[in-house]
Enzyme design. Sequence first.
Site, PDB file in Angstrom:
ATOM      1  N   THR A 172     -26.347  70.932 -61.679  1.00  0.00           N
ATOM      2  CA  THR A 172     -26.757  69.862 -61.805  1.00  0.00           C
ATOM      3  C   THR A 172     -26.184  68.524 -62.654  1.00  0.00           C
ATOM      4  O   THR A 172     -25.145  68.673 -63.160  1.00  0.00           O
ATOM      5  CB  THR A 172     -28.043  70.185 -62.977  1.00  0.00           C
ATOM      6  OG1 THR A 172     -29.046  68.972 -63.479  1.00  0.00           O
ATOM      7  CG2 THR A 172     -27.707  70.924 -64.189  1.00  0.00           C
ATOM      8  N   ASP A 173     -26.854  67.486 -62.325  1.00  0.00           N
ATOM      9  CA  ASP A 173     -26.061  66.208 -62.938  1.00  0.00           C
ATOM     10  C   ASP A 173     -26.594  66.147 -64.520  1.00  0.00           C
ATOM     11  O   ASP A 173     -25.999  65.403 -65.355  1.00  0.00           O
ATOM     12  CB  ASP A 173     -26.466  64.913 -62.344  1.00  0.00           C
ATOM     13  CG  ASP A 173     -28.055  64.635 -62.443  1.00  0.00           C
ATOM     14  OD1 ASP A 173     -28.980  65.424 -63.100  1.00  0.00           O
ATOM     15  OD2 ASP A 173     -28.306  63.541 -61.839  1.00  0.00           O
ATOM     16  N   TYR A 195     -30.231  72.833 -71.694  1.00  0.00           N
ATOM     17  CA  TYR A 195     -30.387  73.094 -70.120  1.00  0.00           C
ATOM     18  C   TYR A 195     -28.992  72.686 -69.495  1.00  0.00           C
ATOM     19  O   TYR A 195     -28.365  73.603 -68.961  1.00  0.00           O
ATOM     20  CB  TYR A 195     -31.537  72.447 -69.373  1.00  0.00           C
ATOM     21  CG  TYR A 195     -31.341  72.667 -68.026  1.00  0.00           C
ATOM     22  CD1 TYR A 195     -31.396  73.654 -67.255  1.00  0.00           C
ATOM     23  CD2 TYR A 195     -31.139  71.107 -67.039  1.00  0.00           C
ATOM     24  CE1 TYR A 195     -31.323  73.767 -65.884  1.00  0.00           C
ATOM     25  CE2 TYR A 195     -31.337  71.187 -65.763  1.00  0.00           C
ATOM     26  CZ  TYR A 195     -31.349  72.455 -65.097  1.00  0.00           C
ATOM     27  OH  TYR A 195     -30.881  72.546 -63.846  1.00  0.00           O
TER      28      TYR A 195
HETATM   29  N1  LIG Z   1     -35.370  71.153 -59.522  1.00  0.00           N
HETATM   30  C1  LIG Z   1     -34.469  70.034 -59.817  1.00  0.00           C
HETATM   31  O1  LIG Z   1     -34.814  68.753 -60.077  1.00  0.00           O
HETATM   32  C2  LIG Z   1     -33.187  70.331 -59.842  1.00  0.00           C
HETATM   33  C3  LIG Z   1     -32.109  69.063 -60.132  1.00  0.00           C
HETATM   34  C4  LIG Z   1     -30.778  69.642 -60.206  1.00  0.00           C
HETATM   35  C5  LIG Z   1     -30.476  70.870 -60.175  1.00  0.00           C
HETATM   36  N2  LIG Z   1     -31.399  72.145 -59.995  1.00  0.00           N
HETATM   37  C6  LIG Z   1     -30.669  73.315 -59.667  1.00  0.00           C
HETATM   38  O2  LIG Z   1     -31.031  73.934 -58.352  1.00  0.00           O
HETATM   39  C7  LIG Z   1     -31.438  75.166 -58.615  1.00  0.00           C
HETATM   40  C8  LIG Z   1     -32.584  75.559 -57.837  1.00  0.00           C
HETATM   41  O3  LIG Z   1     -33.564  74.761 -58.768  1.00  0.00           O
HETATM   42  P1  LIG Z   1     -35.428  75.037 -58.214  1.00  0.00           P
HETATM   43  O4  LIG Z   1     -35.960  73.622 -58.753  1.00  0.00           O
HETATM   44  O5  LIG Z   1     -35.266  75.260 -56.968  1.00  0.00           O
HETATM   45  O6  LIG Z   1     -35.731  76.150 -59.136  1.00  0.00           O
HETATM   46  P2  LIG Z   1     -36.961  76.822 -59.184  1.00  0.00           P
HETATM   47  O7  LIG Z   1     -38.105  76.159 -58.156  1.00  0.00           O
HETATM   48  O8  LIG Z   1     -37.507  76.660 -60.647  1.00  0.00           O
HETATM   49  O9  LIG Z   1     -36.876  78.290 -58.925  1.00  0.00           O
HETATM   50  C9  LIG Z   1     -36.064  79.216 -59.687  1.00  0.00           C
HETATM   51  C10 LIG Z   1     -35.838  80.385 -58.836  1.00  0.00           C
HETATM   52  O10 LIG Z   1     -35.184  81.316 -59.588  1.00  0.00           O
HETATM   53  C11 LIG Z   1     -35.825  82.637 -59.420  1.00  0.00           C
HETATM   54  N3  LIG Z   1     -35.608  83.582 -60.665  1.00  0.00           N
HETATM   55  C12 LIG Z   1     -36.033  83.039 -61.945  1.00  0.00           C
HETATM   56  N4  LIG Z   1     -35.632  84.359 -62.801  1.00  0.00           N
HETATM   57  C13 LIG Z   1     -35.175  85.271 -62.036  1.00  0.00           C
HETATM   58  C14 LIG Z   1     -34.551  86.501 -62.217  1.00  0.00           C
HETATM   59  N5  LIG Z   1     -34.581  86.941 -63.514  1.00  0.00           N
HETATM   60  N6  LIG Z   1     -33.897  87.128 -61.065  1.00  0.00           N
HETATM   61  C15 LIG Z   1     -34.127  86.588 -59.995  1.00  0.00           C
HETATM   62  N7  LIG Z   1     -34.592  85.319 -59.524  1.00  0.00           N
HETATM   63  C16 LIG Z   1     -34.964  84.593 -60.548  1.00  0.00           C
HETATM   64  C17 LIG Z   1     -37.060  82.347 -59.148  1.00  0.00           C
HETATM   65  O11 LIG Z   1     -37.719  83.482 -58.440  1.00  0.00           O
HETATM   66  P3  LIG Z   1     -39.509  83.641 -58.591  1.00  0.00           P
HETATM   67  O12 LIG Z   1     -40.127  82.330 -58.539  1.00  0.00           O
HETATM   68  O13 LIG Z   1     -39.888  84.481 -57.255  1.00  0.00           O
HETATM   69  O14 LIG Z   1     -39.525  84.542 -59.865  1.00  0.00           O
HETATM   70  C18 LIG Z   1     -37.227  81.172 -58.209  1.00  0.00           C
HETATM   71  O15 LIG Z   1     -36.829  81.548 -56.983  1.00  0.00           O
HETATM   72  C19 LIG Z   1     -31.308  75.613 -60.046  1.00  0.00           C
HETATM   73  O16 LIG Z   1     -29.750  76.122 -60.090  1.00  0.00           O
HETATM   74  C20 LIG Z   1     -31.523  74.283 -60.826  1.00  0.00           C
HETATM   75  O17 LIG Z   1     -30.521  74.402 -62.024  1.00  0.00           O
HETATM   76  C21 LIG Z   1     -32.581  71.550 -59.985  1.00  0.00           C
END
Ligand SMILES: NC(=O)c1ccc[n+]([C@@H]2O[C@H](COP(=O)([O-])OP(=O)(O)OC[C@H]3O[C@@H](n4cnc5c(N)ncnc54)[C@H](OP(=O)(O)O)[C@@H]3O)[C@@H](O)[C@H]2O)c1
Length: 280
Positions: A172-173, A195
């Site tokens: 992430t940024d 985070y």
């Molecule tokens: N969202 C943003 O704006 C953003 C920005 C920059 C970077 N990122 C990065 O991008 C990536 C994806 O983000 P996202 O927004 O798609 O996240 P998200 O929608 O919150 O999804 C999180 C995922 O992690 C899984 N998870 C959580 N605990 C787990 C465990 N113990 N074992 C296995 N799986 C587990 C969840 O599974 P279940 O839901 O099935 O439990 C879900 O599939 C992350 O690495 C985040 O740091 C996100």
Amino acid sequence: MGCGAAEWACPVNGCRRHRESGAERERRARTEAGGGMVGWEKGLRIRFEPGRCWLEEEDVDTPNRRVLITGATGLLGRSVYKEFKGNNWNAVGCGYSRARPMFEQVNLLDTTAVHNVIQDFQPHVIIHCAAERRPDVVDSQPDAASQLNVAASGNIAKEAAQVGAFLIYISTDYVFDGTNPPYKENDAPNPLNLYGKTKLEGEKAVLANNEGAAVLRIPILYGEVERLEESAVTVMFDKVQFNNKSANMDHWQQRFPTYVKDVASVCRQLAEKKMLVRYS
Ligand SMILES: NC(=O)c1ccc[n+]([C@@H]2O[C@H](COP(=O)([O-])OP(=O)(O)OC[C@H]3O[C@@H](n4cnc5c(N)ncnc54)[C@H](OP(=O)(O)O)[C@@H]3O)[C@@H](O)[C@H]2O)c1
């Protein structure tokens, strides 16, 4: 002749059970115990003959480029899964609380489960999307967040190295403090919140265990949501859609919402370039 085992396991021309390798036997035992067999590329055909009927296994024509996606139930992971699937990859998605019925349910904190899913599927590429990405949850549950964002990421990197899979770690940024954008790859990170700190520690754990891994630092995401709070972009709508409510918004941050499909496409292109270099 078969050995008296169930017909599907012991077809007419000999007892498959007695021709299995140790790894096959281990995989089958896991399946029979209800553990599932990841990416197993076999189909079952019902055969009839006068007086009997049986099931026969046959090879199914599936793409031979294999990708494993963690966090496939999340905002980004869903898009990454679709992108690979739609481009002739054999994709297996892992989720946790929302995994069933479409995805493998794997708790990434369970090192044995992670080992098994990677050994079973033998992916060429792993896209590690799963994380605790909600800053308020990371603050309130720092140990759990660190286990997932740091320890589990390091472990996936180690397992990926063992099967020779190319790993993309989604970061992430938030690893930067925002004082001097735009940032380049070699700029010094300085995360301001926990985070961002856990994601930076996750990057280090990944690279320490797998020096060929790639780290993709992406900005705030938007895309198709299952719930408005899934994206920091749409969560605003939740707050302002009813005009009898008020919401606090800051008016000084500059952010660059990025479409999940674009990130997914970049992941696939990176993976395909890597496959070309490695296997051509
Ligand atoms: N969202 C943003 O704006 C953003 C920005 C920059 C970077 N990122 C990065 O991008 C990536 C994806 O983000 P996202 O927004 O798609 O996240 P998200 O929608 O919150 O999804 C999180 C995922 O992690 C899984 N998870 C959580 N605990 C787990 C465990 N113990 N074992 C296995 N799986 C587990 C969840 O599974 P279940 O839901 O099935 O439990 C879900 O599939 C992350 O690495 C985040 O740091 C996100």
